[in-house]
Design an enzyme around this catalytic site. Structure first.
Site, mmCIF file in Angstrom:
data_model
loop_
_atom_site.group_PDB
_atom_site.id
_atom_site.type_symbol
_atom_site.label_atom_id
_atom_site.label_comp_id
_atom_site.label_asym_id
_atom_site.label_seq_id
_atom_site.Cartn_x
_atom_site.Cartn_y
_atom_site.Cartn_z
ATOM 1 N N ASP A 13 0.809 -1.225 0.000
ATOM 2 C CA ASP A 13 0.000 0.000 0.000
ATOM 3 C C ASP A 13 0.843 1.276 0.000
ATOM 4 O OD1 ASP A 13 -2.285 -1.663 0.297
ATOM 5 O OD2 ASP A 13 -1.899 -1.754 2.454
ATOM 6 N N LYS A 16 2.366 2.274 -5.039
ATOM 7 C CA LYS A 16 3.089 1.810 -6.237
ATOM 8 C C LYS A 16 2.293 2.082 -7.503
ATOM 9 C CE LYS A 16 3.198 -2.326 -4.472
ATOM 10 N NZ LYS A 16 2.830 -2.078 -3.076
ATOM 11 N N GLY A 40 -4.278 -4.061 -4.546
ATOM 12 C CA GLY A 40 -5.303 -3.158 -5.054
ATOM 13 C C GLY A 40 -4.748 -1.766 -5.034
ATOM 14 N N HIS A 41 -5.002 -1.015 -6.080
ATOM 15 C CA HIS A 41 -4.600 0.381 -5.998
ATOM 16 C C HIS A 41 -5.586 1.290 -6.697
ATOM 17 C CE1 HIS A 41 -1.943 -1.535 -9.095
ATOM 18 N NE2 HIS A 41 -2.649 -0.717 -9.830
ATOM 19 N N GLN A 223 2.187 -5.818 -3.050
ATOM 20 C CA GLN A 223 2.562 -5.881 -1.631
ATOM 21 C C GLN A 223 3.930 -5.212 -1.401
ATOM 22 O OE1 GLN A 223 1.533 -9.315 -2.978
ATOM 23 N NE2 GLN A 223 -0.490 -8.472 -2.710
HETATM 24 P P1 IMP Z 1 -2.854 -12.710 1.635
HETATM 25 O O1 IMP Z 1 -1.854 -12.144 0.687
HETATM 26 O O2 IMP Z 1 -4.278 -12.409 1.278
HETATM 27 O O3 IMP Z 1 -2.637 -14.176 1.901
HETATM 28 O O4 IMP Z 1 -2.626 -11.982 3.048
HETATM 29 C C1 IMP Z 1 -1.435 -12.168 3.795
HETATM 30 C C2 IMP Z 1 -0.991 -10.860 4.457
HETATM 31 O O5 IMP Z 1 -0.579 -9.947 3.451
HETATM 32 C C3 IMP Z 1 -2.099 -10.156 5.238
HETATM 33 O O6 IMP Z 1 -1.510 -9.490 6.343
HETATM 34 C C4 IMP Z 1 -2.623 -9.124 4.271
HETATM 35 O O7 IMP Z 1 -3.222 -8.029 4.908
HETATM 36 C C5 IMP Z 1 -1.330 -8.737 3.575
HETATM 37 N N1 IMP Z 1 -1.543 -8.210 2.225
HETATM 38 C C6 IMP Z 1 -1.822 -8.902 1.101
HETATM 39 N N2 IMP Z 1 -1.926 -8.084 0.044
HETATM 40 C C7 IMP Z 1 -1.684 -6.851 0.501
HETATM 41 C C8 IMP Z 1 -1.604 -5.558 -0.131
HETATM 42 O O8 IMP Z 1 -1.759 -5.396 -1.329
HETATM 43 N N3 IMP Z 1 -1.329 -4.521 0.701
HETATM 44 C C9 IMP Z 1 -1.105 -4.672 2.015
HETATM 45 N N4 IMP Z 1 -1.155 -5.845 2.640
HETATM 46 C C10 IMP Z 1 -1.428 -6.918 1.892
#
Ligand code: IMP
Length: 441
Positions: A13, A16, A40-41, A223
């Site tokens: 977040d 990017k 997501g952005h 991420q």
């Molecule tokens: P997952 O990727 O859905 O398996 O989530 C694993 C961890 O990564 C969790 O703490 C989510 O909140 C975090 N996470 C996954 N995608 C994002 C993102 O795009 N931004 C911030 N945190 C993320």
């Protein structure tokens, strides 16, 4: 053959999407190399808001080649939804290409993600529940369904049957869930395959072609480094590698194809989901940053945890990624704070001091930040377009970060708009900066 990787240098977040959007104008292709629709952005273009989860935001440039690489896990329903939404707003999506080798998120992955989190109870990771982890697990277990499988009904049915078998026990509570019916699922996914067929390609070859023709290729990470499955705050991480090294694997190019690596970080820190966050602010300053910065997840709407900029973690991210440039976003959010801190060391149990990011999970869980106080500023900076326009305290803040990390600041975000960006002299001297000035001369 300039290849530029853009990665998140914190917990995701970082903004990017906005930076990729700016740089994409000068690129021949934009490639996503890992993650899925957990990312997501939001992009603001001429006052209009656009939200993306899978398709690189470069798609807003008509016909721009936007590639979803083999390292991404794709929920076809979400991808098709994004294509339709873009078409409905008259965006030309002909440049979209999807790797035939990318893995597919299936209905059982969504259910397994939810079940996994429920089973963990208090130890929950706080995943986005989009089925990302289970899809990557199946990939590693050689039980994954790939995009190319959606083009062959017979193969697809066989592979789904094989994938369901080991998960039979975990899926038992969902036995009656209509989304798990083998025939319906196969039919549904074959239909997705039909709708996506015009976009499916050998994307590694396409990227190579662009690089071979000396065109600029942007590799867009999702991420951030601290959520990396190998180097982040495991197990509170995502299930892929958001660091620059993964761009090669997830797009199908070699390390020598990468020329610059840009790390994007906010002027402060945020995190969604559970896990250690040494500089977290749980007081009214943290609340103010959340409100001013609009720190609510694009994908899940969850309020983000907020904190001071963590330079220990950022320096670690710079090393993991061999960053060549920093893009610092949301500097304007810090305007008007009475006090401004950056974390320069961690303090652990029994007076232990950590200059470097600790590798041991228990140490990290107990670490708190030791801070250096810097001069705050109160002037609005949203209209600043060069470093000289910024208040001296804001410039000192940026210099402090660059010196501490040992990476130059190339771009500074001073507001959500596209134009609210400052290119520094160091930024102008990058491959992208030089391409930009060539384009405008
Ligand atoms: P997952 O990727 O859905 O398996 O989530 C694993 C961890 O990564 C969790 O703490 C989510 O909140 C975090 N996470 C996954 N995608 C994002 C993102 O795009 N931004 C911030 N945190 C993320």
């Amino acid at each position: 053959m300039p290849g530029i990787v853009i990665v998140g240098a914190q917990w995701g977040d970082e903004g990017k999407g906005k930076i990729v959007d700016l740089l994409a104008e000068r690129a021949d292709a934009v490639v996503r190399f890992q993650g899925g629709n957990n990312a997501g952005h939001t992009i603001v273009r001429e006052g209009v808001e656009w939200k993306f989860h899978l398709i690189p935001s470069g798609i807003l440039y008509a016909g721009k080649r936007c590639i979803i690489g083999n390292g991404v896990v794709i929920d076809p329903k979400v991808l098709i939804g994004e294509i339709h939404a873009l078409r409905a707003r008259r965006v030309d999506v002909s440049g979209l290409k999807v790797s035939a080798n990318a893995h597919v998120i299936m209905p059982y992955h969504l259910l397994l993600d939810q079940a996994g989190e429920a089973r963990l109870g208090k130890l929950q990771i706080g995943t986005t529940r989009r089925g990302i982890g289970p899809a990557y697990s199946d990939k590693a277990a050689r039980l994954g369904i790939r995009i190319q499988d959606l083009l062959d009904e017979k193969i697809l049915k066989k592979k789904i049957t094989a994938a369901l078998e080991p998960n039979r026990l975990a899926l038992r509570p969902y036995a009656l869930d209509p989304s798990l019916d083998l025939h319906a699922m196969t039919e549904q996914y074959v239909s997705y395959g039909r709708q996506l067929s015009e976009y499916i390609a050998d994307t590694s070859r396409l990227v190579w072609d662009s690089l071979e023709q000396d065109r600029l290729v942007l590799f867009e990470g999702a991420q951030g480094a601290m959520l990396d499955i190998d180097h982040g705050t495991y197990p509170f991480v995502t299930s892929s590698n958001p660091i620059a090294g993964a761009a090669c694997v997830g797009a199908g190019v070699g390390p020598r194809d990468i020329d610059e690596i840009w790390g994007v970080c906010k002027a402060y820190a945020t995190r969604v989901g559970a896990g250690p966050f040494p500089t977290e602010l749980t007081d009214e300053v943290g609340e103010r940053i959340r409100e001013t910065g609009g720190e609510y997840g694009t994908t899940t709407g969850r309020p983000r945890r907020t904190g001071w900029l963590d330079l220990v973690a950022l320096r670690y991210a710079a090393r993991l990624n061999t960053l060549s440039a920093l893009a610092i976003t949301k500097l304007d959010v810090l305007t008007g704070l009475d006090q401004l801190m950056v974390c320069t060391r961690y303090l652990g149990a029994e007076g232990a001091v950590f200059e470097d990011f600790p590798y041991h999970q228990s140490v990290l869980h107990h670490a708190t930040g030791e801070y250096t106080e810097l001069e705050p500023w109160s002037e609005e900076i949203g209209e600043c377009r060069s470093e000289e326009d910024l208040p001296q305290a804001a410039r000192d803040y940026l210099s402090y970060i660059a010196d501490f990390i040992g990476v130059p600041v190339a771009l500074i975000g001073v507001g959500p708009g596209r134009e609210q960006t400052i290119w520094t002299p160091a930024g102008a001297d990058t491959l992208v900066g030089r391409a930009a000035s060539l384009a405008s001369s």
